[in-house]
Structures are given as C-alpha cells and as structure tokens.
Design an enzyme around this catalytic site. Structure first.
Site, PDB file in Angstrom:
ATOM      1  CG  ASP A   1      37.231  24.643  50.332  1.00 20.05           C
ATOM      2  OD1 ASP A   1      38.104  24.090  51.046  1.00 20.05           O
ATOM      3  OD2 ASP A   1      37.401  24.884  49.125  1.00 20.05           O
TER       4      ASP A   1
ATOM      5  CG  ASN B   1      39.622  30.637  34.073  1.00 17.70           C
ATOM      6  OD1 ASN B   1      40.292  29.897  34.787  1.00 17.70           O
ATOM      7  ND2 ASN B   1      39.418  30.400  32.794  1.00 17.70           N
TER       8      ASN B   1
HETATM    9  N1  LIG Z   1      36.261  38.956  44.839  1.00 18.15           N
HETATM   10  C1  LIG Z   1      37.496  38.620  44.470  1.00 18.15           C
HETATM   11  N2  LIG Z   1      38.450  39.552  44.361  1.00 18.15           N
HETATM   12  C2  LIG Z   1      39.690  39.215  43.997  1.00 18.15           C
HETATM   13  N3  LIG Z   1      40.083  37.964  43.747  1.00 18.15           N
HETATM   14  C3  LIG Z   1      39.195  36.969  43.834  1.00 18.15           C
HETATM   15  C4  LIG Z   1      37.843  37.242  44.183  1.00 18.15           C
HETATM   16  N4  LIG Z   1      37.174  36.073  44.207  1.00 18.15           N
HETATM   17  C5  LIG Z   1      38.060  35.126  43.877  1.00 18.15           C
HETATM   18  N5  LIG Z   1      39.280  35.650  43.649  1.00 18.15           N
HETATM   19  C6  LIG Z   1      40.510  34.918  43.282  1.00 18.15           C
HETATM   20  O1  LIG Z   1      40.203  33.821  42.452  1.00 18.15           O
HETATM   21  C7  LIG Z   1      40.563  32.576  43.062  1.00 18.15           C
HETATM   22  C8  LIG Z   1      39.538  31.534  42.693  1.00 18.15           C
HETATM   23  O2  LIG Z   1      38.261  31.941  43.135  1.00 18.15           O
HETATM   24  P1  LIG Z   1      37.259  30.940  43.857  1.00 18.15           P
HETATM   25  O3  LIG Z   1      37.988  30.315  45.011  1.00 18.15           O
HETATM   26  O4  LIG Z   1      36.003  31.638  44.175  1.00 18.15           O
HETATM   27  O5  LIG Z   1      37.034  29.907  42.671  1.00 18.15           O
HETATM   28  P2  LIG Z   1      36.697  28.359  42.734  1.00 18.15           P
HETATM   29  O6  LIG Z   1      36.626  27.876  41.330  1.00 18.15           O
HETATM   30  O7  LIG Z   1      35.488  28.138  43.539  1.00 18.15           O
HETATM   31  O8  LIG Z   1      37.975  27.835  43.468  1.00 18.15           O
HETATM   32  P3  LIG Z   1      38.280  26.495  44.283  1.00 18.15           P
HETATM   33  O9  LIG Z   1      38.906  25.581  43.308  1.00 18.15           O
HETATM   34  O10 LIG Z   1      39.260  26.963  45.336  1.00 18.15           O
HETATM   35  O11 LIG Z   1      37.018  26.001  44.851  1.00 18.15           O
HETATM   36  C9  LIG Z   1      40.663  32.901  44.561  1.00 18.15           C
HETATM   37  O12 LIG Z   1      41.570  32.077  45.234  1.00 18.15           O
HETATM   38  C10 LIG Z   1      41.126  34.357  44.558  1.00 18.15           C
HETATM   39  O13 LIG Z   1      42.522  34.444  44.480  1.00 18.15           O
END
Ligand SMILES: Nc1ncnc2c1ncn2[C@@H]1O[C@H](COP(=O)(O)OP(=O)(O)OP(=O)(O)O)[C@@H](O)[C@H]1O
Length: 580
Positions: free
Chosen positions: A256, A145
């Site tokens: 990705d 999250n």
């Molecule tokens: N530095 C940031 N600033 C603002 N919003 C962010 C940032 N990093 C991530 N987010 C928000 O959070 C979401 C999820 O982050 P992230 O993609 O890093 O997580 P994940 O669990 O690796 O996701 P995925 O399932 O896509 O692999 C992003 O799509 C973005 O909208």
C-alpha cells in the site's frame, strides 16, 4: 466496552499471582487513563534486549549476505531471501504454546491477545497506559485512530495508533498481529519503528506506539504553495527506495505504498508507514496472495489483472507512480474504478505484449485484453521531466513485473548518480503541519466558506462539484483477504449481492479526483487520457472468482467508523489531557 471475546486465560506461573486485575472494565476505550496496570508491569515493552534484539541481529547478518540484484520478477525476482530465513516457521500461522500464553498474561497482556497473537507480542511487556499523555487526534485510518501523545517517562512525543476490536473476532486480532510481526521484523531509518504496545487485560483495543512524524508526503504535496525541486524529489525517492529495499530484503511486501503512508519528520526524514496490508513473501515458496491490495491509483497492472503470485514489483510500481506524481505535481493515473485504472495504465504504459498475455496466464486477461494494442508513451507524456528521471520511471512503470527494477537497482540509477544530486534531508524546508488529514480539513473549511453563495442539497448541505474537491486516492477495499474467515464472509456477500468489484469502491460522487486531467504540471503539461476509447471494453468479473480475488473485505470496512458516531477532528476535543 468489556471484552466479549475468548476467556481470560488463567496465569499458570507464580508470578501471575502478583498481577492484579485491571480496574478499568467498561470505560471508554479512547481513554487511556482508564487502563490501570500494577507497578510490576510498568516496564516499557521496548524489549530490544530480548527477542526483538535477537531477531534483529540475526536478520541483519542475513541481510549482509544479500546481493542486490537487477530485476523484480513477478514472484520477487532475484530479491530472494537467504536460506536460513526461509526455514523459519510462518509467523502468520504459528502461536506460542499454552504455557507461554500463561506467561504473557502474567506479564500483563490480556488473555484474548495472548491467545490469538502470542507470537506478535513474544518477548515484549505491555507499556502502562497511564504513562502517556494524549494530546490530539492526528489521523484516521480504515481500522484505527492515531493520536499524538507525550511519553511521560522521557517527554518524547509519540504517535499512538489505536486499533479497535469492536467485536473481537479472532481473525481481526490475527490480522493486527500480522502487522505487529511485520513491523518487528523491520529496522531501518526509512521505515517507521514500532516502539511498543499499550493494552490492558480487559480493554478490547490495543495501542501501537510509534515515533511521531509531523507530515506525510500526500499532505505536503497537496499544500498550496509547496512545489518540490528536483533535488528534493530525489531526496524523497532515495529514502522511499531505501526503505523498500530493506522491506523486500526482509521478505516484506508493503502492498500500500502511497503518499499518505510516507511519513516525514521535521528533519526531512521519510519513513514508510502503515503495514496494515503488508505481507510476508518468499519467492522460493510461492503462496497465493490476494490481488485486491494497494490503493487504486498506485496499483500495479498485474494486480488489476488478478495476479495471485506476485512480488516486490507491486511496491515498485507504486514507487514509480509516486516519482512521476512528485514531478508532475499531481497523481498521474487517478482512475475511478479498476476498469478505468487499467485503461489509464495501458494508455500511458502501453498494453502488454502478446508474449506477456501468454506467459502470465492472469485470471482477468481475457476480459481486459484490449482489442487493439496501445503504444507506450511515457517519454512523450513526461517530456518536460528531468531527463535522468525518465529511464527510472520507464523501468518502474514496466507493464511486465519481470522487467521492473528492484529497489536496489533503482537506487543505482542515473537519476541518483547525476547532477543535480539529491539534497540532504536536513536541508529540506521546515513545513507547517501537513498530514493528508490536514489537507482534508483545509478543503472542508474552504467549502464551508464558499457555501453561502452555492446551491444546497435537500438537507441544507452545500452541493460540491467534483472539481471543488481535492484529489484523494481510494484505499484498497480489503485488507485481510488472505484470512479464511474474511474470504468466507466475502463469498457470502458476493453470492447474495452479485455485485461487480468496482461497485465496492466509493461511488464517483464521493471521489473528488475523478476525471482529473493531467495538465499544468510543474514540469509542463501532459495530456489527460481520453477514456472514451471503444477498443477497451473491460467488464469486471463478478465476485466469487476464487479465494484470492474476492470483493471488499467487510471486517476492515466495518471498522472504519467508531461506534457512536462522529469522529473528533484535529484540534477538537479540548487540547492536552492527562491519560493516567
Ligand atoms: N508515526 C506517526 N506519526 C504521525 N502520524 C501518523 C503516524 N502513523 C500514522 N499517522 C497518521 O495517521 C494516519 C493513519 O495511520 P495508518 O495509515 O497507519 O492507519 P490505517 O488504519 O492503517 O490507515 P489506512 O486506512 O490508510 O490503511 C496516517 O495517514 C498518518 O497521517
């Protein structure tokens, strides 16, 4: 939830005695205020003067030795790493000695983290949790999250990515450590910067601290009324390719690249984010990697054909899809499953040449080889795109990765050197919040408003027709397929279920973009692809085809929903609250 994984390592140094036990065992993981660490540990983990700074300057020197090259071979082409960098031990496998773990615990790291991810946290000190004020939930990833928060030291707004370790499997922790190690390797204006880590000895979660970014490209592109001009598309693409060039020079494949992983701030700066699927690679020492990476619509054909030795070309293919998507105003190849995705690719980009089928020896070649070859039709399909974009799209969407240009070469292409030039990031319009998550909430809201006049399911929920839903790219079904425990787990799943890979994707009714025709683009219409072509009869092989071609990773998927049910949505949950 208390930690159930591993034993708390006993600090060995004298300093350890000064580290009091945290007071927060058993508190809500989401509540940063539950974590309490002594004043002696309050130093910000931005230890740029320590190991990070050393690493950074060394790699910088190496990068200057680099010569950008030309072609992106299947194993990285000439975008190779310098000799010195290759000699470094593989950080995926190495971990500091026991006494270093003790020191890390003394510095405030939880034992479970130091034990498994010592290399990733080396030289850093955990940031005190109560020095952040959580403001809002802004994103949800497969295993995390993301929250907007305020750094109470300097008032800066940051993003806190909370990674849960619900069952604290070592492999999950190692996997997260890989993301941290990779992020620490990278230092570029177009790559999101990991600014620190927040954790406690007893909590089973970890927060990654990032600079806060207001938008993501997927959300922006899906915002009604936003249409990008050619200079704006050039501006975004230039930044994307510059970030990729940096990653590739430092031996990192992102794996990705898609709109929702391209974050934008209010000054128009684009940063590549989410290195959760990224991998280190060394074209000189080929290691097999999983082909089950990259969100389907942006996945290169060699991956769909099961390649396990690949290189920077996989990211460049995704970049090509994004370029065409920005110009078209919609995703160009929204396949529902791997068979359909490959079919869409062949219909647009042509099927591989006989020579490529022979030389590539790709595992799924015999299954996917079409009975009659397809002709490439990129130029006709995108005839209304700016003419200088076509050669770049052609080379990025080359079927043979050896013919795909590197990021460095792409940055020198006519697309960027002819008028109209890319605009300055700072001249881009200031947009309202537009994360992919905002777009999803907007769609849900619109559906809710329309609900009274519609048909209802048995449970009272409004039925939605596929065309009502916004297009959404399906993430790669696995993340850490290279990790042995997941490979083993998937083998078990495979053998018990004997399901095809495509069955691991969300079923068609969960995907709003299915059968999305390629019409009404900003730069003119281009035909949708007719999939009813009898000459293409790919059948996905059953799983168990080997360690790097296994079906969905269960541990990453399992983490998708937090225990205890519904996620709070953006705006819910009572505004600003103090964490500490
Ligand atoms: N530095 C940031 N600033 C603002 N919003 C962010 C940032 N990093 C991530 N987010 C928000 O959070 C979401 C999820 O982050 P992230 O993609 O890093 O997580 P994940 O669990 O690796 O996701 P995925 O399932 O896509 O692999 C992003 O799509 C973005 O909208």
């Amino acid at each position: 939830m208390g930690c159930v994984f591993g034993r708390e390592a006993r600090p060995r140094s004298a300093a350890a005695a000064a580290v009091p036990a945290p007071v927060a065992e058993g508190k809500d993981e989401d509540d940063l205020s539950s974590l309490s660490i002594s004043k002696s540990q309050s130093t910000f983990c931005n230890a740029e003067g320590g190991v990070v700074a050393l690493e950074s300057s060394r790699v910088e020197a190496e990068e200057e030795d680099e010569v950008g090259s030309g072609r992106a071979g299947v194993n990285g082409g000439s975008d190779s790493l310098p000799q010195r960098q290759r000699k470094k031990p593989n950080p995926r496998l190495s971990n500091p000695a026991k006494h270093v773990q003790g020191e890390q615990v003394a510095a405030g790291w939880p034992g479970w983290l130091a034990e498994v991810a010592g290399e990733a946290i080396k030289g850093w000190i955990p940031r005190r949790a109560d020095t952040f004020q959580k403001l809002d939930k802004i994103g949800q990833g497969t295993y995390s999250n993301v929250y907007k928060a305020r750094d109470t030291f300097n008032g800066k707004i940051v993003a806190l990515k909370k990674v849960r370790f619900d069952n604290l499997e070592r492999e999950s922790v190692r996997f997260m450590a890989r993301e941290i190690l990779i992020l620490r390797r990278l230092d570029h204006p177009n790559v999101v910067k990991l600014e620190g880590l927040v954790t406690s000895r007893m909590s089973c979660s970890l927060y990654l601290v990032f600079e806060y970014m207001e938008h993501d490209l997927a959300g922006l592109a899906a915002t009604p009324g936003i249409k990008f001009t050619e200079p704006q598309v050039k501006c975004y693409m230039h930044q994307l390719l510059s970030g990729l060039e940096h990653c590739h020079r430092r031996g990192v494949l992102h794996r990705d690249i898609k709109g929702s992983n391209l974050l934008l701030d209010n000054s128009g700066v684009l940063k590549i984010a989410d290195f959760g699927l990224a991998s280190l690679f060394d074209p000189e020492h080929k290691q097999p990697m999983t082909s089950r990476v990259v969100t389907l619509w942006y996945r290169a054909p060699e991956l769909l054909l099961g390649a396990t030795h690949y290189g920077v070309g996989v990211d460049l293919w995704s970049a090509g899809c994004i370029l065409a998507e920005l110009l078209a105003g919609k995703p160009i190849m929204p396949g529902r499953n791997e068979v359909e995705q490959l079919h869409r690719i062949f219909k647009l980009c042509g099927s591989p040449s006989e020579e490529y089928w022979k030389k590539s020896k790709l595992p799924h070649a015999t299954i996917f080889k079409p009975q009659k070859p397809y002709k490439r039709c990129i130029a006709e399909t995108f005839k209304d795109f700016p003419s200088s974009s076509l050669p770049l799209i052609e080379t990025l969407l080359a079927i043979d990765p050896a013919e795909r240009q590197t990021a460095s070469a792409s940055l020198k292409s006519k697309f960027f050197t002819t008028e109209p030039y890319a605009c300055e990031p700072s001249s881009l319009p200031k947009y309202p919040p537009s994360k992919e998550m905002d777009a999803k909430i907007r769609d849900e809201e619109a559906r809710r408003v329309r609900a009274p006049s519609g048909r209802f399911n048995a449970d009272g929920a409004k039925k939605t027709r596929p065309r009502d839903r916004a297009p959404r790219a399906m993430p790669a079904p696995e993340a850490n397929a290279e990790l042995q425990v997941n490979i083993d787990r998937r083998r078990l799943v495979t053998h018990s279920n004997a399901k095809s890979k495509s069955e691991k994707f969300p079923p068609p009714h969960q995907d709003g973009a299915l059968g999305f025709p390629l019409g009404s683009s900003r730069y003119g219409d281009h035909p949708g692809f007719d999939l009813g072509d009898a000459s293409f009869s790919g059948v996905l092989p059953l799983g168990g085809a080997g360690p790097t071609a296994e079906p969905a990773d269960t541990s990453r998927l399992r983490r998708k929903k937090p225990p205890g049910g519904r996620e709070r949505r953006k705006g819910e949950g009572g505004g600003s609250f103090q964490l500490g």
